[in-house]
Design a protein around this motif. Structure first.
Motif, short mmCIF file in Angstrom:
data_model
loop_
_atom_site.label_atom_id
_atom_site.label_comp_id
_atom_site.label_asym_id
_atom_site.label_seq_id
_atom_site.Cartn_x
_atom_site.Cartn_y
_atom_site.Cartn_z
N ILE A 288 4.99 1.11 -9.31
CA ILE A 288 5.17 -0.48 -8.91
C ILE A 288 6.17 -0.84 -8.95
CG2 ILE A 288 2.79 -0.65 -10.38
CD1 ILE A 288 4.63 -2.00 -12.71
N ASN A 289 6.48 -2.34 -8.57
CA ASN A 289 7.99 -2.91 -8.68
C ASN A 289 8.04 -3.18 -10.17
OD1 ASN A 289 9.94 -5.03 -9.26
ND2 ASN A 289 9.26 -6.18 -7.39
N PRO A 290 9.18 -2.44 -10.75
CA PRO A 290 9.39 -2.54 -12.37
C PRO A 290 9.62 -3.73 -12.82
CG PRO A 290 11.34 -1.43 -11.14
CD PRO A 290 10.05 -1.77 -9.99
N ALA A 291 9.76 -4.76 -11.98
CA ALA A 291 9.85 -6.16 -12.58
C ALA A 291 8.83 -6.76 -13.03
CB ALA A 291 10.40 -7.24 -11.36
N ARG A 292 7.53 -5.89 -12.58
CA ARG A 292 6.21 -6.48 -13.05
C ARG A 292 5.48 -5.48 -14.13
NH1 ARG A 292 6.18 -10.90 -12.57
NH2 ARG A 292 3.67 -10.83 -12.78
N GLN A 293 6.43 -4.64 -14.65
CA GLN A 293 5.70 -4.04 -15.81
C GLN A 293 5.28 -4.67 -17.05
OE1 GLN A 293 5.71 -0.43 -16.81
NE2 GLN A 293 4.41 -1.41 -18.26
N GLY A 294 4.11 -4.47 -17.49
CA GLY A 294 3.46 -5.22 -18.40
C GLY A 294 2.88 -6.36 -18.14
N ARG A 295 3.04 -6.93 -16.92
CA ARG A 295 2.76 -8.37 -16.47
C ARG A 295 1.50 -7.90 -15.23
NH1 ARG A 295 6.94 -7.73 -19.36
NH2 ARG A 295 7.79 -9.62 -20.11
N ARG A 296 0.69 -8.96 -15.09
CA ARG A 296 -0.07 -8.84 -13.91
C ARG A 296 0.50 -8.77 -12.80
NH1 ARG A 296 -5.23 -13.02 -13.29
NH2 ARG A 296 -6.55 -11.55 -11.98
N TYR A 297 0.21 -7.99 -11.86
CA TYR A 297 0.78 -7.48 -10.44
C TYR A 297 -0.28 -7.46 -9.50
CZ TYR A 297 -0.96 -2.64 -10.94
OH TYR A 297 -1.80 -1.59 -10.92
N ARG A 298 0.50 -7.45 -8.28
CA ARG A 298 -0.13 -7.51 -6.83
C ARG A 298 -0.21 -6.21 -6.22
NH1 ARG A 298 -0.52 -12.23 -2.29
NH2 ARG A 298 -2.11 -11.29 -1.02
N TYR A 299 0.78 -5.63 -6.09
CA TYR A 299 1.02 -4.58 -5.33
C TYR A 299 1.22 -2.98 -6.35
CZ TYR A 299 1.66 -8.16 -1.86
OH TYR A 299 1.54 -9.18 -1.05
#
Length: 490
Positions: free
Chosen positions: A368-379
């Motif tokens: 994933i995009n590591p900036a979304r780690q632990g958060r709701r993500y889309r891609y």
């Protein structure tokens, strides 16, 4: 008790519960710089196991400068791309997972590719050294699975020991790293960094001891928490996940088997679905007493995409990964079983887990995009295949890179040319981008036609389109495992 010889039958799997050896000084400063090889005929000796044949076969150390580029590298894509993987030196490994660690790195700088290097991680067991000498320790493993850039350092990890630090400028080995003497167990290959708080979280599991050990570092890199969590039986847990508030452990029925270890099994773990399976959820700063275990149908998960707290219900946590309904039914060298993307929705109030299948295809190496780690993500991103395994037991060659849009329910595939095979495709954020998928996918790709590899760069917003660029490499990059990207200045 297992003898040293029996431990080394499954090289690198010793010593999770044993005291570590004294840390090594810089290990490879005297190693001369290797030269760049030319393409060689693809090794294919039918008498050898599949993980020592074709593009799984090992290569020697090499380097090259001023690499040729097909297309144009984005000028904002500047940094060091690294990938780790097993590459036996001088001896034949008895399992794909336990070859000597080799790191392949390409430096990208403002539209150019100044250098490529392939270097062994200089561990005490490199090339089969120290066989039969004394008990194993936390420094005696091949460091051949994962790689992590953290606090200006670069760590190479495996399942069973301390991380090995390497230098960014030339990939030479510094030695094992123990967080100022505080780390007394392994760091497995899938630590998680919180992109907001800067905390690092990771775990270890006991080789023959029924425990999981959870570790948490603060934003400055200091190890501030170690928590031992008992489990019913000694297990293999390759990955875990974290949300903004919680940690998720996977107690799945891939269990250590002492009889197989004594008999010399290269990886003495067996599928025991009758033992049951469960997921454990704990607050990130919690204790073993805080873990809530909830049963699930037996399965195995090597790798996950992400996890997040449900914004509508504080009692619900979601975990997404590649679920295998069973694994290694014919032994630990049989990789013909395939997994597919699933979501585990964990309801802590009702003590229930709901399972949702997200795709039918076989996918591995989720990123994933590591900036979304632990958060709701889309891609989410991964690699998949349209090919059958080349022989019984072998993992199939991966010839497609896939992008999932979980919100829109869409899937986009980049199909490689017929002669090419991909490794893990990792996402790198465009520093000038604003959307979650503004960035690129980087993957080492091998061409059977030329017996050479290249670094493939795709536009993550247009995965189905043609390559943005290809960085030509001097030889092969054998199929391996996990990578990381260190932006310039990181």
């Amino acid at each position: 008790m297992l003898s040293r010889r029996h431990f080394l039958h499954f090289a690198g799997l010793g010593g999770l519960s044993l005291a570590g050896l004294p840390l090594l000084p810089g290990c490879s400063t005297a190693v001369p710089a290797p030269s760049a090889p030319g393409p060689d005929p693809l090794p294919d000796d039918p008498s050898k196991p599949w993980w020592l044949r074709k593009n799984f076969a090992p290569v020697g150390e090499s380097e090259a400068r001023d690499l040729a580029i097909v297309g144009a590298l984005p000028p904002t894509l500047s940094g060091l791309y690294l990938r780790n993987g097993p590459n036996p030196k001088g001896v034949e490994s008895r399992h794909w997972f336990v070859g000597d660690g080799m790191v392949h790195g390409v430096l990208l700088d403002k539209g150019k590719a100044p250098w490529y290097r392939a270097r062994f991680v200089q561990t005490p067991v490199l090339g089969g050294a120290k066989r039969g000498e004394g008990p194993p320790g936390l420094a005696e493993h091949q460091a051949s699975t994962g790689i992590l850039g953290y606090q200006g350092r670069v760590f190479c990890g495996q399942e069973v020991g301390l991380p090995y630090e390497i230098k960014k400028n030339d990939l030479s080995t510094v030695g094992p790293y123990d967080f100022s003497g505080k780390l007394k167990t392994a760091m497995t290959a899938h630590p998680k960094i919180d992109p907001v708080t800067g905390e690092l979280m990771f775990f270890a599991y006991g080789l023959s001891d029924p425990i999981i050990t959870y570790h948490r570092c603060d934003a400055k890199g200091a190890l501030v928490q170690t928590e031992t969590i008992p489990v019913p039986k000694a297990l293999m847990m390759h990955d875990f996940q974290v949300t903004e508030t919680r940690v998720i452990f996977m107690d799945l029925p891939m269990l250590f088997d002492l009889d197989r270890a004594i008999a010399g099994d290269p990886l003495p773990y067996v599928w025991r679905p009758e033992s049951g399976a469960r997921l454990g959820v704990m607050p990130r700063a919690g204790t073993a007493a805080d873990v809530k275990w909830i049963e699930v149908d037996p399965c195995f998960v090597f790798h996950t995409w992400n996890a997040w707290d449900d914004p509508a219900d504080p009692n619900v946590v979601h975990l997404e990964g590649v679920r295998f309904p069973s694994l290694w039914d014919k032994g630990s060298t049989d990789f013909n079983t395939t997994g597919s993307p699933h979501r585990f929705s964990i309801d802590l109030a009702r003590a229930k887990v709901s399972l949702t299948k997200l795709d039918d295809r076989f996918v591995e190496f989720p990123r994933i995009n590591p900036a979304r780690q632990g958060r709701r993500y889309r891609y989410g991103y991964g690699v998949t295949t349209t090919l059958e395994p080349s022989e019984p037991g072998a993992t199939p060659a991966l010839n497609q890179i896939v992008k999932y849009d979980w919100v829109a329910g869409k899937t986009v595939v980049h199909a490689l040319p017929a002669d090419q095979e991909a490794g893990e495709a990792m996402f790198v954020q465009d520093p000038q981008g604003t959307a979650e998928d503004d960035g690129w996918l980087l993957a080492y790709v091998f061409s059977r036609a030329t017996s050479r590899s290249h670094l493939l760069v795709l536009d993550a917003t247009d995965v189905a389109g043609g390559p943005v660029a290809k960085v030509e490499l001097p030889g092969r990059v054998p199929h391996g495992f996990h990578g990381d990207f260190l932006p310039t200045g990181a």
